[in-house]
Design an enzyme around this catalytic site. Structure first.
Site, mmCIF file in Angstrom:
data_model
loop_
_atom_site.group_PDB
_atom_site.id
_atom_site.type_symbol
_atom_site.label_atom_id
_atom_site.label_comp_id
_atom_site.label_asym_id
_atom_site.label_seq_id
_atom_site.Cartn_x
_atom_site.Cartn_y
_atom_site.Cartn_z
ATOM 1 N N ASN A 9 0.867 -1.168 0.000
ATOM 2 C CA ASN A 9 0.000 0.000 0.000
ATOM 3 C C ASN A 9 0.910 1.225 0.000
ATOM 4 O O ASN A 9 1.496 1.568 1.021
ATOM 5 C CB ASN A 9 -0.882 -0.032 1.264
ATOM 6 C CG ASN A 9 -1.719 1.215 1.414
ATOM 7 O OD1 ASN A 9 -1.838 2.020 0.496
ATOM 8 N ND2 ASN A 9 -2.304 1.386 2.600
ATOM 9 N N LYS A 11 0.212 4.295 -0.338
ATOM 10 C CA LYS A 11 -0.381 5.501 0.278
ATOM 11 C C LYS A 11 -0.088 6.729 -0.590
ATOM 12 O O LYS A 11 -0.045 6.604 -1.808
ATOM 13 C CB LYS A 11 0.115 5.668 1.718
ATOM 14 C CG LYS A 11 -0.082 4.394 2.541
ATOM 15 C CD LYS A 11 0.109 4.597 4.001
ATOM 16 C CE LYS A 11 -0.104 3.268 4.726
ATOM 17 N NZ LYS A 11 -0.033 3.384 6.168
ATOM 18 N N HIS A 96 -9.476 1.658 4.695
ATOM 19 C CA HIS A 96 -8.221 1.803 5.436
ATOM 20 C C HIS A 96 -8.444 2.756 6.615
ATOM 21 O O HIS A 96 -9.196 3.725 6.506
ATOM 22 C CB HIS A 96 -7.123 2.340 4.508
ATOM 23 C CG HIS A 96 -5.772 2.244 5.139
ATOM 24 N ND1 HIS A 96 -5.339 3.164 6.066
ATOM 25 C CD2 HIS A 96 -4.787 1.329 5.020
ATOM 26 C CE1 HIS A 96 -4.129 2.807 6.485
ATOM 27 N NE2 HIS A 96 -3.773 1.690 5.861
ATOM 28 N N GLU A 98 -6.754 5.057 7.769
ATOM 29 C CA GLU A 98 -6.468 6.473 7.486
ATOM 30 C C GLU A 98 -7.654 7.126 6.791
ATOM 31 O O GLU A 98 -7.944 8.299 7.004
ATOM 32 C CB GLU A 98 -5.182 6.584 6.635
ATOM 33 C CG GLU A 98 -3.962 6.281 7.488
ATOM 34 C CD GLU A 98 -2.806 5.644 6.739
ATOM 35 O OE1 GLU A 98 -2.784 5.672 5.499
ATOM 36 O OE2 GLU A 98 -1.920 5.101 7.432
ATOM 37 N N GLU A 168 -5.708 -4.568 10.448
ATOM 38 C CA GLU A 168 -4.645 -3.592 10.682
ATOM 39 C C GLU A 168 -4.918 -2.839 11.980
ATOM 40 O O GLU A 168 -5.701 -1.886 11.993
ATOM 41 C CB GLU A 168 -4.586 -2.585 9.530
ATOM 42 C CG GLU A 168 -4.306 -3.220 8.188
ATOM 43 C CD GLU A 168 -3.651 -2.232 7.229
ATOM 44 O OE1 GLU A 168 -2.574 -2.527 6.740
ATOM 45 O OE2 GLU A 168 -4.231 -1.154 7.009
ATOM 46 N N GLY A 174 2.445 2.288 10.752
ATOM 47 C CA GLY A 174 3.456 3.330 10.601
ATOM 48 C C GLY A 174 4.138 3.710 11.908
ATOM 49 O O GLY A 174 4.844 4.711 11.972
ATOM 50 N N SER A 214 3.230 -2.091 10.392
ATOM 51 C CA SER A 214 4.673 -2.223 10.632
ATOM 52 C C SER A 214 5.196 -3.621 10.339
ATOM 53 O O SER A 214 6.078 -4.118 11.047
ATOM 54 C CB SER A 214 5.019 -1.786 12.058
ATOM 55 O OG SER A 214 4.660 -0.426 12.243
ATOM 56 N N GLY A 236 4.908 1.209 4.758
ATOM 57 C CA GLY A 236 6.259 1.766 4.632
ATOM 58 C C GLY A 236 7.246 0.851 3.920
ATOM 59 O O GLY A 236 7.995 1.299 3.035
HETATM 60 P P1 PGA Z 1 2.711 0.267 7.661
HETATM 61 O O1 PGA Z 1 1.286 0.508 7.015
HETATM 62 O O2 PGA Z 1 3.243 -1.030 7.111
HETATM 63 O O3 PGA Z 1 3.545 1.452 7.225
HETATM 64 O O4 PGA Z 1 2.531 0.216 9.134
HETATM 65 C C1 PGA Z 1 0.406 -0.557 6.792
HETATM 66 C C2 PGA Z 1 -0.879 -0.033 6.193
HETATM 67 O O5 PGA Z 1 -1.346 1.022 6.605
HETATM 68 O O6 PGA Z 1 -1.451 -0.658 5.280
#
Ligand code: PGA
Length: 251
Positions: A9, A11, A96, A98, A168, A174, A214, A236
């Site tokens: 992803n 983002k 998601h 976010e 998640e 993140g 993460s 990330g």
């Molecule tokens: P992250 O994000 O691996 O940076 O923690 C995962 C996601 O939001 O899909």
């Protein structure tokens, strides 16, 4: 048999040329990944068409990160499911955290988005997960159950074959803080039970449930070794082809 999936992803990261280079690097290394692991890259809307060209003829699938809750028309700034399909998407991420947190994505909107995505031939990666205070209050099971019931229980058994769930935990996204393999497995198994509650054991058994938050090369192996974790949604670490492929090779 449920699919093993590792989805990146991206983002709101990379310019179009940077995204094209990243996609090329993923394709170049994709042969290192076991053949039964499906690779997906989810890119910003602007990147979909050029990245679709890069992925053509490869085993890597293309996903969007969101789609509109309306079919078409006067919705300035929105991108419809039909547009995504015509741009070469096989999947779209929906729900998601976010989007839920910053853009007012409600379960009700997610039902509309999922319906449109499926009607336009897309598969859906639906994200669920609790916030830190919800976990600390011991409400993580209830939160995930409600998110699944409010959205997925509106769909049919046939629809479920084109839906993937990504668990998640918001506190792990993140932050560098990963759920332990035991914490993740516990809730993945629970989510599978919630799916089975409406659609039966066969559908639940067939459903891919990804872990996100993460996830990186150093912890993917332990997470993916859990019986109810069928891969990862990677933020990330998906921005570096080497890390993304190393995660997918953890199987
Ligand atoms: P992250 O994000 O691996 O940076 O923690 C995962 C996601 O939001 O899909």
């Amino acid at each position: 048999m449920r699919k093993k999936i590792v989805a990146g992803n991206w983002k709101m990261n990379t310019t179009v040329p940077e995204g094209v280079e990243l996609a090329k690097a993923v394709v170049a290394k994709s042969a290192e990944v076991p053949a039964d692991v499906k690779l997906i890259v989810a890119t910003p809307f602007t990147h979909l068409c050029p990245v679709a060209q890069v992925l053509e003829g490869s085993s890597v699938s293309l996903s969007a990160e969101n789609c509109a809750d309306q079919e078409k028309g006067a919705y300035t700034g929105e991108v419809s499911a039909a547009m995504l399909a015509s741009a070469g998407c096989e999947y779209t991420i929906l729900g998601h955290s976010e989007r839920r947190q910053y853009y007012g994505e409600t379960d009700e909107k997610l039902v509309a988005k999922t319906r449109l995505a499926l009607a336009n031939g897309l598969k859906v990666i639906l994200c669920v997960g609790e916030k830190l205070e919800e976990r600390e209050a011991g409400k993580h099971f209830d939160v995930c159950e409600a998110q699944i019931k409010h959205v997925l229980y509106q769909f049919t058994e046939a629809d479920m074959q084109r839906i993937v769930i990504a668990y998640e935990p918001v506190w792990a996204i993140g932050t560098g803080k990963t759920a332990t393999a035991e914490q993740a497995e516990e809730i993945h198994a629970f989510i599978r039970k919630v799916v089975a509650g409406k659609f039966g054991a066969a559908v639940a058994d067939d459903m891919s449930i990804l872990y996100g938050g993460s996830c990186k090369p150093s912890n993917a192996r332990e997470l993916f070794a859990q019986p109810d974790i069928d891969g990862g949604l990677i933020g990330g670490a998906a921005l570096k082809a080497d890390d993304f492929i190393a995660i997918a090779r953890s199987y």
